[in-house]
Structure formats: C-alpha cells, structure tokens
Design an enzyme around this catalytic site. Structure first.
Site, PDB file in Angstrom:
ATOM      1  N   LYS A  39       0.857  -1.197   0.000  1.00  0.00           N
ATOM      2  CA  LYS A  39       0.000   0.000   0.000  1.00  0.00           C
ATOM      3  C   LYS A  39       0.892   1.246   0.000  1.00  0.00           C
ATOM      4  O   LYS A  39       1.852   1.315   0.782  1.00  0.00           O
ATOM      5  CB  LYS A  39      -0.845  -0.064   1.280  1.00  0.00           C
ATOM      6  CG  LYS A  39      -1.994   0.893   1.389  1.00  0.00           C
ATOM      7  CD  LYS A  39      -2.753   0.589   2.695  1.00  0.00           C
ATOM      8  CE  LYS A  39      -3.935   1.506   2.914  1.00  0.00           C
ATOM      9  NZ  LYS A  39      -4.639   1.225   4.181  1.00  0.00           N
ATOM     10  N   SER A  60      -9.489   0.992   3.338  1.00  0.00           N
ATOM     11  CA  SER A  60      -8.589   1.826   2.584  1.00  0.00           C
ATOM     12  C   SER A  60      -7.542   1.046   1.793  1.00  0.00           C
ATOM     13  O   SER A  60      -6.923   1.615   0.912  1.00  0.00           O
ATOM     14  CB  SER A  60      -7.899   2.800   3.535  1.00  0.00           C
ATOM     15  OG  SER A  60      -7.075   2.100   4.440  1.00  0.00           O
ATOM     16  N   SER A  98      -9.849  -1.508   7.217  1.00  0.00           N
ATOM     17  CA  SER A  98      -9.161  -1.206   5.958  1.00  0.00           C
ATOM     18  C   SER A  98      -8.406  -2.365   5.314  1.00  0.00           C
ATOM     19  O   SER A  98      -7.994  -2.257   4.171  1.00  0.00           O
ATOM     20  CB  SER A  98      -8.204  -0.032   6.164  1.00  0.00           C
ATOM     21  OG  SER A  98      -8.935   1.171   6.237  1.00  0.00           O
TER      22      SER A  98
END
EC number: 3.5.1.4
Lengths: 547, 547
Positions: B135, B210, B234
């Site tokens: 990420k 997320s 997330s």
C-alpha cells in the site's frame, strides 16, 4: 464536604486498625533517634525478630516446611508494621506528628486468611501464606480507597482488582495498606489526610515517593514484599532512598485495573506497578509468581509474555550514566557509581560511558504529558475535598513550567515528539553495537536513581534520573549500594552549577544533612527486557560480593 | 501549490512506470465486461498464467526448487499487475477514466532485485524471491510517498521503513505500490490524485478500502501477497469485497514506523498493518516470516511475542454474530453466515449466538477517537494541496456526527469510556465460559465483515462490523465464502429498518446491483490471540470442505 471530619474519619480508620493488632505494643519512647531502623529490636519478641529477619523466599520456604505457620508470620509482620507506623510519630517531629507509612492495617482479615491457608493440606500457589503490603491507591477488595484525596474518603468499597486478585489466588495474605503523596505525584510522600511519611534511616529525610509508604515500611522490615507503582520514579526513587530493592517493569506487563488515579484516560506516559522488597529475590519472586498466573488470559491490557528465561554472556557490556548533563549527582551517588563500576570491572565486565541524548527534551516532554488537561482533573478533585495544594503539588503542576492546558492538537504534537524521541533513543542504544570490537550492544545502563540520596523533606524536585526511563518505557531495577559517608562524600566547593535545576540540587547538598542516608543505583535495560534487567542485577550484586 | 501540475506529476510517475513493464502489453479492448477477473487469461502467456495461478508458498517452493527463477515470477506479476491497472480504465466508466489500483510499479528495481536473489547459492530468508505489493502510504525506500495527499506529492524519498526492511531481509521483491483513499480513511478507494479504484468482480462496485488498491490487485492475482493497514476495517473490508484473504492482527505485533498518516500522535484507536493474500497460507506465511525475524529487537514499539504454536480442542465453540443490532446485514451476508455455521455444525463444532453488547456505543467512541482534533490535521493537509474533500471524507469528518474539535479533557473522557468498554467486552467474552456445560469460553466469533457485499461506489458508510474489533484490538481474519446469488439472495421486502443507518443500508440492497460480488466473513478472536485466529480459520475452511 466537611474536610476536617473526613480526614478524622480516615485517620480513625487507620488508628483503630493499628490499635487492634495483637498482642498490643508496649508504649514507644517519647524521644527517638533520627535513625529508627533498630527500634523494633526492642519491642518485638525473639521469634518475631527471627521471622521478620527473613526475606520473602525464605519465609515461603519456612511456611511450606511448617517451621512457621502463615499465622505466625502474619502476626509478626502486623506487629512490626504497627511499630513502623508508630515510629513515625515523635515529639521532635512536631510538624509531622500525624505522619506515618500506613493508611490501614488489616489485622482481622489477615489473620483469618492466614489461618485458612494454614488449614490447607498443600500450598495453593507460589505465594502461599506470605504477607504482602499494598500501596493504598491500588485498592483493596472490600475496603474503601481514597487515593490520597479527601474527596474520595467515603468512596464505595473496592471490587475486583486484577493484580491483587492474582496475588490472592497465589496465596498472599494482605495485611497492610501504605501511604502515597497528594495526587500520587511527588517523589516524596505527604497528604492532607495522613501527613508526611518519614525515612526510617533518618527521619529528617523523605523516604521518597510516591510509593513512600511502601519504602518506609519495607526498610523497617515491616514488610518483605510490597507493591508500588511508578510513572516518574515512584517505585525506584523510594527504593533508593530507603536502601531497599525496587523494580519498575515495562508498562504492559502488570495490570493496573482498579487503581485510583485522577488522570484516567491520559496515556502520554503509562504508569506501571511493580515490587519493592527487602531482597533482590523478592523482585524475582513477584515477577515470576505474577506472570506464571498468565494474567493476560483474563486482562487483555497486558501483553501475553511469560517470565522468560535469560542467558547472559559471561562478559557484560555495561554503560555508566555519570550525569545526565542537566543535574550533576551529589558526591555519594558518584561514589556509588564508581564503586559498582570497579566491582564490575574487577569481575571482567566491559564498561563504557553512556552519553545521554537530550535528557532535557525528555524531561520537558514527560512533564508536559503528565497532565494533558493542565492538571485540571487534580485541582477539581482537591477542590471538591476542600483541601489545599501541598507545596510539591504546587511545584509540579504550577511552577515547573511544563504543565499547562493544551489543545488536542498540542497534545498530539507532544506525542509525536515523544515517539520520535523514543525512536531516537532506541537507535542510540542500538548504535552502541556498531564500531565496537565484537559489535555487541550495551547490555544495560548503570544509572543514578536520583540526583542525590534521600532529600530533606520538600526538596524532591528533580525526577530526571527516573522519569527518563518512564517515557522510554525501559525497565529499571534499583538496589542498595552504600550510605552517605561523612568523610568521603564531601561537598565539591569548586563546582559551578550548569543551570537553575543543577544549582538547586547543588545547594541542597551538605553531608551533615544526609546522615545514614542510603544510596541506591539503578540498572536500566531496553524496553521489554525485564527479565534481563533483573538477571543483570544479580550479576552486578555478585560482582559486588553479594549472594 | 499548483494542484493540477502535482497531480499530473504523480500520474505521470505511475503511467510511465507501467509503460516500462516488459514485454509491453497488447492494447486492451475498448469495451470490457463488468467482471474483468478473467481478462488476464487473454493477455498473458501460458507460462505467466501458470506462475500467477500459484499461491505464495507454492511460488516460494517453485523458486527454491528452481522451477521458476525469481525473475520469471517477478516479470509475470509485473505484467499481471499492469493489466490489473489498465483494466480499471474503460469507456463505460467515464467518470473513473483515470482510476486504478496501482500508484507505481517498480519494474527496473524489482527485476534487478530478482536477478540478484537468483544469483545467490541459497535462499536468504523465508520470502526469498517472492514479489510483494505494498500500500502506497506505507512508504518505499528511495521512492516518494504521498499518502494520497496532493500536498505530499513532492515529498523527500523514504528512508528506513521497519516492516519493509524486514521483508527485504527475508528475501522479498518489491514491485508494486497500491492506491488508498483520501485521508486513508474510507472503506472505499479514491483520491484526487489517482481517482477511483474499481472492484474487478464488478467494476460498478468498490473494492473496499482503505487497502483497496491491494484488494483489487490481489483479486486480479496481480499479487499473491500484499501489505495493507487497518484502523476501522481497511484490510478486512477490501478483502471481503474482493473475495480474498486478509488479516488484521492485534496492534503491537507489526511495526508501523515510517507510514504516512495525518493523525500522528492520535492514539485513541491504533492502526495495524497486515497481510492480504490470494490464500490463507499467504496470511500464515507473512506472520511467521515477519515475526521469526524478531522485529522487536530493533523496534521496541512492538511486543516481543513470537508466532506461537496453537493447539485447538477438537471441538470448537464458535459464536455467530448474526447482527450487531444496529445495521442488519444484507441477505447474502446472512446466507454466508448460515452456510458456514452449517458446515461447522456438521463438522461437530459447538455453535452459539453472540449477543452484541452496545455496539452503537463502540461505534460512537471509535469514530470520535479517530480525530481528537476534529480532523483539523486532515483539512489542513488537503487545503495545503489545494484539493477538495471527497464525499466520503466529508461524510466521515463532517456528517457522521462524532467528529468534532474536543478539549483535552473531552478526549481523556472518551479514552476512559473506551477503556471501560473494552473491559466490559472482555468480561462479556469471559462470561461465555460460565454456566456452560464444560465451562469453556467461546473460541471465536464468526462475524460479518460489513453490512453487505462490496457496495456500489460511494456508499460505504457503515464500518461497525469491522471497526468494532479495532476499538477492542481483537484480531480478525477475513476469508471468502460465497458470491451474491440473484436467486437466493432476494430482498426482504417486509423488513422494517431500525434506524437511519439501517435504513440507508436496507435501501441500498437490490441483488441486481451486486452481480458477482464476493461475500467474505470474519473470524474474530480475543486480543493477542492472533495465532489462534488463523488456526481457527483453517479449521473453519476445512469444515467447508477446503484444503
């Protein structure tokens, strides 16, 4: 609220509890020496003296082997604790006439518990039959806990208390609750409720704080194992001041559920409980007994880490913190560092100097984070009880320059600064492994516990040698090294103080003010290295010729 | 700041990185189906398809046995990731024309790294040669990290990154960085920089957030092991939305040093990183590989707990959370719970219903604590970059009723409330052991991961089924169960919503909007029981007839 009435009530609870200790004590002399540590010799029976001379593991063994019953042991410590309490009165100490180290003895329930344990065919746990003393604000099932606040004197009796309950299940006998200072945030011990607690080695001096009731009681051998708490030095400073052992573990290893604090929800610096004892073995015993219960299975706030075996290299690398570059320690502390260093060197260990990194920044962050709300919570609680701020509270929350009401953003910014400082210090420690011959990092820091021996009452205003390790969450074990020597520890008349804090500390020192004052030092290891910390303490004491 | 220019720069970095993947990809069709998961079959070579069909442990084995080189594997995943990225364009999706799951591929450095690893006589660690996607806001050594903020697009390249560095030392190949939403705080994935990331099973739907770049990429098998982060769902929400596996461990087990967040110093709810994978074995692999490096010896913010072996009883006691009493899950989620329960029951495990305790209170505390400063830190950063709040940011920090500027006292009061809630829930869990026949506590909760399958873009406004476990710090492992069935999962037309949140969720559901949407469920265990969580997941999947 009727402040005076509440205070009377709390004192009455204390006094009547002491009066119920049996057999009753002979009246103590009207005049006492400043060093009262030998007074119990005159008032206890030979058998009581024999019992109270033993350390925690010896007592457990004696109870297991039926040399003494738990009842014998409990009665002896109740009597000795009652003397420790009474000794702190005295005509010379007019201003401290109501002071003491005990908030309450628990004679009936302690004897009942001891008898019950004695009646069992086998020990119920690793602390079977051992009397353990507890700092008052930790709470006690079925008792009311005021945490040193008048406003809380009539609080509901306590229920579950995670740590106490574990000790109970391990076979402990609770018999004494001990004093703490106002707001539980002085490195001395006085409240409007119970007055000032005195140092048994020299009653002109403070036994330290905030676990100063424990330290005074343990130094009097009125307890061999007591439980204190530490957020800025509150176990380690009193241990050093009274010549006993104390251990502040890494936060997250011992559960705090149930303890009374005004600052609940303020988590910039995390307090931890820990043991205080007449012996190093008492610290080991407590940590092992507590963690062997796997307390994390019931309390998920603590990390599931058992008390792990440690193997040390034969040659340790110990760093000496001679000074934090802010406040220079008094001569007896420096001498203690020298003596222990020499012993370590003679035993073949490697010594290096520890270079302190921005301990002033750490002090500022730490003291700022103690009170995210500018200590409004403390002032409200004091005001609710109709009581005044004591001078050291005034100093802490008004005068030391760091505590003020902050916005949420400012508090967050402080925590960012704290995290960066922690990371920096961790790197500093790790860097001690680079460039050295064997690439080995420093195993432990040998650090002062304070800028001097136990201070004359009202002067404990520099916490840096302990609070440093609270912010970093490093474990610290304190052990007795020496006492102030009138001949060796002369004042350095040529010293030029570096700053106002240093000047205050420098001017405080005059050997004659510190007669018989113990000096303790501190072994500090990296975060989570609690087992290593106590193991290194063992090596250090062996190097010093102790067992 | 020239917002448009900065955005162009970031997109240029991304696009040029994809253009450099070799051999170049054939042009993709002008028109794509909504379900694009099979598209790679048409564009990759047979060998590339063979490689990318393997899961993480199989790839490691193949590299170790020299069936494939790390370079072969890396090239295949670079190409597949490039397709995953490009698929997210398409004429039908005009409003998402610039969207994608990748912020940057790293072809040159990944190939160089793979070649280096291939040149070594022996594996350097447990991840030797394995491509791992990360990420974006976690950072990448030598790359610039913007964390989804325009204001940070020209940030200095990253240095040390604790987790990445451990994976690197274990032999990982970093080749892909993935998208996150604005403020890294939507359960969807869109920013002003990269646009919206789409769900490959149905591009009308969100891949969640997320860590939605990771979930979209892993679902496309453009990665077999990616690293996400989770403070409210997330990792778990995107995993469930895309039919992959995801694990949020207990905070304090994986180090976060180096990650870009706006809310540094806000510690009311602690985020944690964790693995996302095509297989359950990928989760195990990551946790074991990471913790076997003993990361706590260098980063003292994480607890020194190795990945511990777990022995489960033959008969588990699993509690089913059918509803949290706030928002009733959509029919496919309930069906998934029923199917897994039946499988567990058939395999001889004990099932009980989980009675949710005040999940609405938990939601309010959690969302209040996300932003102690009322999200001023986020607004400042957005404003500095000249960018607008996206609708889900607006909803989160303005409209959901919990976020506002608070005083330090109010923040502390929330933390007290949080601590009490945690304690209450811990007691609730422990109470499941009382009164039952064998006094055994519930081993795990089988919980929805969200109130429905992947939502149509812009609708992920209920986090309760994941954020509940963040506040409690309970680990959660997500696994794929089923996909929305047009025939079985009909709307319950007679349902009467309980409240506004429930109404919003109820009205969202129409099976036709959720074609091909995966449904994942979540195994939740007590704090610190990370190993147990993944072990129970294994038992559950075996009960479902999986390997």
């Amino acid at each position: 609220m009727d402040t005076a009435k509440l205070i009377s009530k709390a004192r009455e609870t204390r006094d009547s509890s002491i009066a119920r200790v049996e057999p009753p004590l002979a009246p103590l002399p009207a005049s006492l020496p400043k060093n009262v540590t030998r007074i119990p010799d005159e008032y206890l029976t030979a058998r009581e003296l024999e019992i109270t001379a033993l350390d925690a593991p010896e007592l457990l063994e004696a109870i297991r082997d039926k040399v003494y019953s738990s009842e014998d042991v409990t009665r002896a410590f109740l009597r000795r604790a009652a003397i420790a309490q009474k000794l702190n009165y005295g005509p010379r100490l007019t201003s401290y006439i109501q002071t003491n180290c005990i908030t309450e003895l628990l004679p009936e329930r302690a004897i009942e518990r001891a008898k019950y344990l004695d009646s069992l065919p086998h020990p119920i746990g690793p602390l079977h039959g051992l009397p353990i003393s507890i700092k008052e604000h930790h709470g006690m099932r079925g008792c009311s806990t005021n945490g040193g606040y008048v406003a809380l004197i009539e609080r509901e009796p306590d229920g579950d208390l995670s740590l106490n309950d574990v000790l109970w299940d391990a076979g402990a006998v609770f018999y004494a609750r001990t004093t703490q200072p106002q707001a539980v945030m002085h490195l001395e011990t006085s409240t409007n409720i119970y007055g000032v607690t005195l140092n048994p080695w020299n009653t002109d001096l403070s036994p330290g704080g905030s676990s100063g009731g424990e330290s005074a009681l343990v130094a009097m051998r009125g307890s061999v194992l007591g439980i204190g708490g530490d957020i800025g030095g509150s176990i380690r400073c009193p241990a050093a001041n009274t010549g006993i052992y104390g251990f502040k573990p890494t936060p997250g290893r011992i559960c705090s559920t149930g303890t009374i604090v005004a600052t609940s929800g303020q988590e910039g610096v995390i307090a931890t409980k820990g043991p205080m004892s007449t012996s190093r073995s008492g610290l080991d015993l407590f940590m092992e007994a507590y963690l062997s219960s796997e307390p994390w299975t019931s309390e998920d706030t603590i990390a599931p880490i058992p008390w792990r075996p440690v193997t040390l290299p034969p040659k340790l690398k110990i760093a000496i913190l001679w000074s934090d570059d802010i406040v220079t320690p008094h001569p007896p502390v420096t001498r203690a560092l020298r003596e222990v260093s020499s012993a370590l060197q003679a035993a073949g260990h490697e010594l290096v100097d520890w270079k302190p990194e921005a301990h002033d920044e750490c002090w500022a962050i730490t003291h700022s984070l103690y009170y995210e709300d500018g200590a409004a919570c403390v002032e409200q609680l004091l005001s609710r009880g109709g009581e005044a701020l004591l001078p050291l509270t005034e100093w802490l929350i008004k005068d030391n320059g760091n505590v003020r009401r902050r916005t949420a953003e400012e508090v967050c910014a402080l925590k960012v600064q704290r995290n960066a400082y922690r990371q920096r210090y961790n790197k500093l420690w790790r860097s001690t492994g680079s460039g050295s011959e064997d690439s080995r990092m420093v195993d432990a820091i040998l650090s002062p516990t304070g800028p001097g021996a136990a201070p004359p009452h009202g002067n404990a205003k520099y916490w840096g040698y302990t609070s440093q390790w609270n912010l970093l969450e490093y474990p610290g074990a304190v052990f007795p090294v020496t006492t102030v020597d009138q001949r060796l520890d002369v004042r350095d008349t040529g010293y030029v103080p570096k700053n106002a804090q240093d000047r205050f500390n420098y001017e405080l020192y005059e050997p004659g003010r510190y007669v018989d004052a113990p000096v303790g030092l501190q072994i500090v290891t990296r975060k989570w290295e609690d087992e290593k910390c106590l193991k290194i303490l063992e090596v250090v004491e062996k190097a010093m010729g102790r067992k």
